[in-house]
Design an enzyme around this catalytic site. Structure first.
Site, short mmCIF file in Angstrom:
data_model
loop_
_atom_site.label_atom_id
_atom_site.label_comp_id
_atom_site.label_asym_id
_atom_site.label_seq_id
_atom_site.Cartn_x
_atom_site.Cartn_y
_atom_site.Cartn_z
N GLU A 1 14.73 7.13 35.75
CA GLU A 1 14.72 8.25 34.80
C GLU A 1 13.45 8.23 33.96
O GLU A 1 12.97 7.15 33.62
CB GLU A 1 15.93 8.14 33.83
CG GLU A 1 17.26 7.97 34.51
CD GLU A 1 18.37 7.63 33.51
OE1 GLU A 1 18.52 8.32 32.50
OE2 GLU A 1 19.09 6.64 33.76
N ASP B 1 9.90 10.19 24.79
CA ASP B 1 9.38 9.65 23.55
C ASP B 1 10.06 10.40 22.40
O ASP B 1 9.49 11.31 21.82
CB ASP B 1 7.86 9.86 23.52
CG ASP B 1 7.18 8.80 22.71
OD1 ASP B 1 7.87 7.92 22.18
OD2 ASP B 1 5.94 8.86 22.60
N CYS C 1 -35.07 20.25 16.99
CA CYS C 1 -34.10 19.14 16.98
C CYS C 1 -34.00 18.47 18.36
O CYS C 1 -33.74 19.13 19.36
CB CYS C 1 -32.73 19.70 16.58
SG CYS C 1 -31.47 18.44 16.53
N CYS D 1 -29.63 17.31 9.17
CA CYS D 1 -29.27 16.89 10.53
C CYS D 1 -29.67 15.44 10.76
O CYS D 1 -30.83 15.07 10.52
CB CYS D 1 -29.98 17.81 11.53
SG CYS D 1 -29.86 17.24 13.23
N TYR E 1 21.72 10.03 28.63
CA TYR E 1 21.36 9.07 29.67
C TYR E 1 22.24 7.81 29.67
O TYR E 1 22.04 6.92 30.48
CB TYR E 1 19.89 8.68 29.59
CG TYR E 1 19.42 8.11 28.27
CD1 TYR E 1 19.93 6.94 27.75
CD2 TYR E 1 18.41 8.76 27.56
CE1 TYR E 1 19.48 6.42 26.56
CE2 TYR E 1 17.95 8.25 26.36
CZ TYR E 1 18.49 7.08 25.86
OH TYR E 1 18.04 6.57 24.67
N LYS F 1 11.34 8.15 30.66
CA LYS F 1 11.70 7.63 29.32
C LYS F 1 11.07 8.55 28.28
O LYS F 1 9.84 8.55 28.10
CB LYS F 1 11.20 6.20 29.17
CG LYS F 1 11.70 5.56 27.89
CD LYS F 1 11.39 4.07 27.89
CE LYS F 1 12.01 3.40 26.67
NZ LYS F 1 11.60 3.97 25.41
N CYS G 1 -32.78 15.39 13.30
CA CYS G 1 -34.11 15.94 13.05
C CYS G 1 -34.41 16.22 11.59
O CYS G 1 -35.51 16.60 11.24
CB CYS G 1 -34.32 17.21 13.88
SG CYS G 1 -33.43 18.64 13.23
N LYS H 1 6.71 0.89 31.24
CA LYS H 1 5.95 1.74 30.32
C LYS H 1 4.62 2.18 30.91
O LYS H 1 3.96 1.44 31.65
CB LYS H 1 5.68 0.97 29.00
CG LYS H 1 6.91 0.44 28.31
CD LYS H 1 7.71 1.53 27.64
CE LYS H 1 7.15 1.94 26.32
NZ LYS H 1 7.69 1.29 25.16
N CYS I 1 -26.81 22.24 12.92
CA CYS I 1 -28.19 21.94 12.54
C CYS I 1 -28.97 23.24 12.68
O CYS I 1 -28.82 23.95 13.67
CB CYS I 1 -28.74 20.88 13.48
SG CYS I 1 -30.54 20.83 13.51
O1 I6G Z 1 16.02 3.67 25.08
C1 I6G Z 1 16.39 4.16 26.24
C2 I6G Z 1 15.68 5.18 26.83
C3 I6G Z 1 16.09 5.68 28.05
C4 I6G Z 1 17.54 3.64 26.87
C5 I6G Z 1 17.94 4.15 28.11
C6 I6G Z 1 17.18 5.20 28.69
O2 I6G Z 1 17.58 5.67 29.85
C7 I6G Z 1 16.84 6.72 30.43
N1 I6G Z 1 19.02 3.65 28.72
C8 I6G Z 1 19.68 2.65 28.13
C9 I6G Z 1 20.86 2.09 28.84
C10 I6G Z 1 19.30 2.15 26.92
N2 I6G Z 1 18.23 2.62 26.29
C11 I6G Z 1 20.02 1.04 26.26
#
Ligand code: I6G
Length: 673
Positions: A116, A120, A435, A411, A228, A118, A414, A317, A429
């Site tokens: 999957e 942010d 220049c 500048c 998730y 992740k 120059c 990551k 400038c």
């Molecule tokens: O922090 C997390 C981001 C994404 C997750 C996660 C996740 O799954 C896509 N899945 C679990 C089981 C946990 N943290 C604990």
């Protein structure tokens, strides 16, 4: 009149329909009705509930936004702790993970993993009792979180009631709240226009939006949700595989990421990682990696947990795109067009897969907007191949002696004066001709076909001439010798001689071309022509102030300011004087002469066919320099049609209207009169 029973039935039907359309829109990403139809259903429900307040329930789609702001968030204990994930930063660490899993399970067989993206954002826990959302809580320290139910309810992709059936009586689903990139940009644009603080990144914006005591503010923020994972489950059960649970979630109206995949073995995981890495910038939300989970839940149970992380999952990551570091100084770099760009000199930091010590600050407006001071701890971002930039400041870490960033008056390349035009973020400038930073670009432009038309002086050669120090300003071109040129790379005696000849030839030009060649900001070919006709001589133009310049057709305050600034700069005047000393010349006409004398004054020309001895642009410039006008179509007002080789239909029209025709020779004679 609607009876209460009928109203009740209609209310339930409307809620079902609305929930169904929410599901199609958010979970399936396949809406069946336009927004206007959806709004209509919502309005009807609102009206009915207004009329029958006793029929309003907490899970009604109309009840997303609570009325009263909270004094503070309550605390929530997570009965099943919200864990974190172990991280892997390279393939070897993923390999180790897969090996450890196999060892613990005592198997050599390839395993299925759910892979999957992740996101942010922020982890969230949502509790559904008998299918109704009763609580939303942040992760907090994993054991205690904050009760943000009021705010969670405002997020349209979080269902207030689960769909279908078969869900456990108590289901705690977990997932990520995030702000899509587009919504983030829009939010920041709004904040900027209201002179409010901007958010550093979508994650901060999502966190800030969810931690509002007034749910109406959260409701105005573009937050979304993907499920998730899960915590407590009572009064029912879930399927035997993680991927199947996610499918079930979808059936119940809980949105899951459509990018999720079931993959086989380590190979499958790494392939998914690569796919997501290359897709990353095209996704509508930010991700910072991917997550692999052993798919079979019985195997997950067997693997268990270590410290605060499951042994059956791993976050792989991407290289971090943002990092914190110290801003040591701000220097100004002059670009090819004279724009000064503030560049942050940073304490070196590893970000986006590379060590960086410089980042752009874009312009002074951005510095002010982000409130950047020298000495600040800043957040730098390096995403893909994009130039690293300072995205924000950690104000809490500002030292007492932090200094404001000051714009230089001169500048750095120059020493010419630096200008910031009203309403422009960019600072420039004003020493265009002088220049060094602008030298190559300017000389290339000076020699270009529509400017002084120095044949054979291309970009590569300009680079060599500047790099070897033979040419500093355009005036230096006119003292180049064959011997000097012949010493350059890929330059024989013959080509050197040819270039000297074409430079010599370029000495004879028109005022319009000369003005265009100077590369004055905002003065293109047309404006140069208009200025030449209006002022007649270079001296008259150079003596004009902004008010006088604004008398010229098409010259507004911005262009007038650019022209005045250019001629005010002593360095530019020196180069112009050197050019004239070098013999650059053009036919001079005072304005009076143009008006009263001049054979072409007020005459309208149309050009058709190809001329042999001059280009069409040259012909046009010559006509204009002598007070004539060039039109693109023949009419009764046309005075002359200049006929070159293979003329077009304009000649036929001219013949029909009995307009005077000039062949190339006659035209040349006319120009010389
Ligand atoms: O922090 C997390 C981001 C994404 C997750 C996660 C996740 O799954 C896509 N899945 C679990 C089981 C946990 N943290 C604990």
């Amino acid at each position: 009149m609607t009876s209460s029973r009928t109203a009740e039935r209609r209310i339930y039907a409307l809620r079902d329909q609305i929930n169904h359309h929410n599901y199609l829109y958010y979970v399936m990403d396949a809406p069946e009705i336009p927004d206007s139809e959806y709004d209509k259903l919502m309005r009807e429900l609102e009206e009915l509930e207004h009329k029958y307040p006793e029929l309003v329930t907490r899970d009604s789609p109309t009840q997303r936004i609570g009325a009263t702001p909270l004094a503070e968030f309550g605390e929530v204990r997570h009965e099943v702790p919200m864990l974190s994930l172990d991280n892997a930063f390279d393939e070897d660490e993923v390999l180790d993970f897969d090996r450890r899993v196999h060892e613990r399970l005592g198997t050599n067989a390839q395993l299925d993993y759910t892979a999957e993206p992740k996101l942010d954002g922020l982890a969230i826990s949502l509790v559904y009792e008998d299918g109704v959302l009763v609580r939303g809580a942040t992760r907090g320290d994993g054991t205690m979180g904050e009760d943000v139910t009021q705010n969670i309810r405002t997020i349209a992709s979080v269902p207030l009631r689960l769909l279908g059936n078969g869900f456990p009586a108590l289901l705690e689903t977990r997932g990520e709240i995030f702000m899509p990139k587009k919504g983030f940009e829009k939010l920041n644009a709004q904040a900027e226009s209201r002179h409010e603080k901007i958010f550093i990144n979508p994650r901060n914006a999502a966190a800030g939006s969810l931690r509002q005591l007034d749910a109406r503010i959260t409701a105005s923020r573009p937050l979304e949700f993907f499920a998730y994972a899960w915590g407590q489950v009572r009064g029912g059960s879930l399927p035997a595989r993680h991927s199947e649970v996610l499918e079930r979630f979808r059936d119940w109206g809980l949105r899951t990421n459509p990018e999720n995949r079931l993959v086989v073995g380590l190979e499958g995981c790494l392939q998914f990682y690569k796919q997501m890495a290359s897709k990353r910038n095209r996704l509508p939300y930010q991700i910072d990696g991917v997550v692999y989970k052993v798919d079979r839940l019985d195997l997950q149970r067997e693997l268990g947990y270590v410290a605060r992380a499951p042994r059956w999952a791993l976050a792989h990551k991407f290289p971090a795109e943002e990092a914190m570091t110290l801003l040591l100084a701000v220097e100004f770099q002059v670009g090819r067009t004279g724009a000064l760009t503030p560049v942050a000199r940073l304490q070196p930091v590893f970000v986006g897969g590379a060590n960086i010590s410089n980042a752009t600050l874009h312009n002074m407006d951005e510095i002010e907007r982000k409130d950047v001071h020298i000495g600040d701890t800043v957040i730098v971002r390096r995403a893909g191949d994009v130039i690293p930039e300072v995205v924000g400041v950690v104000l809490a870490k500002r030292p007492k002696n932090a200094q404001r960033v000051r714009l230089p008056c001169y500048c750095p390349e120059c020493g010419s004066k630096v200008l910031r035009l009203d309403g422009e973020a960019v600072v420039r400038c004003s020493g265009g001709l002088y220049c060094p930073a602008q030298r190559k670009e300017l000389i290339r432009h000076f020699a270009s076909r529509r400017a002084l038309n120095i044949e054979g002086l291309g970009e590569k050669l300009v680079e060599q001439l500047v790099d070897t120090g033979l040419v500093h300003t355009p005036a230096d071109l006119f003292s180049l010798s064959v011997a000097q040129l012949a010493g350059l790379e890929r330059m024989g005696d013959k080509s050197a001689q040819n270039l000297v000849n074409s430079i010599d030839h370029a000495r004879n030009t028109t005022l319009a071309r000369f003005l265009y060649a100077l590369g004055i900001r905002d003065v293109g070919e047309t404006t140069a022509g208009v200025l030449a006709r209006h002022f007649g001589t270079l001296e008259a133009l150079m003596a004009a102030d902004e008010t006088a310049l604004m008398q010229v057709a098409d010259v507004g305050p911005v262009v007038a300011a650019s022209i005045a600034a250019f001629f005010k700069e002593p360095h530019n005047r020196q180069v112009i004087s050197a050019l004239r000393t070098a013999g650059v010349r053009w036919p001079e006409h005072s304005v009076a002469q143009q008006v009263s004398l001049g054979p072409l004054c007020g005459k309208i020309f149309v050009l058709t066919g190809a001329l042999v001895h001059m280009t069409r642009d040259d012909a046009k410039a010559s006509i204009q320099a002598l007070g004539g006008k060039v039109s693109t179509s023949v009419s009764k007002k046309t005075d002359y049609v200049v006929v070159g080789e293979e003329p077009g239909t304009k000649l036929v029209e001219a013949q029909k209207l009995g307009i005077a025709q000039l062949d190339e020779r006659a035209f040349e004679r006319l120009l010389k009169q």
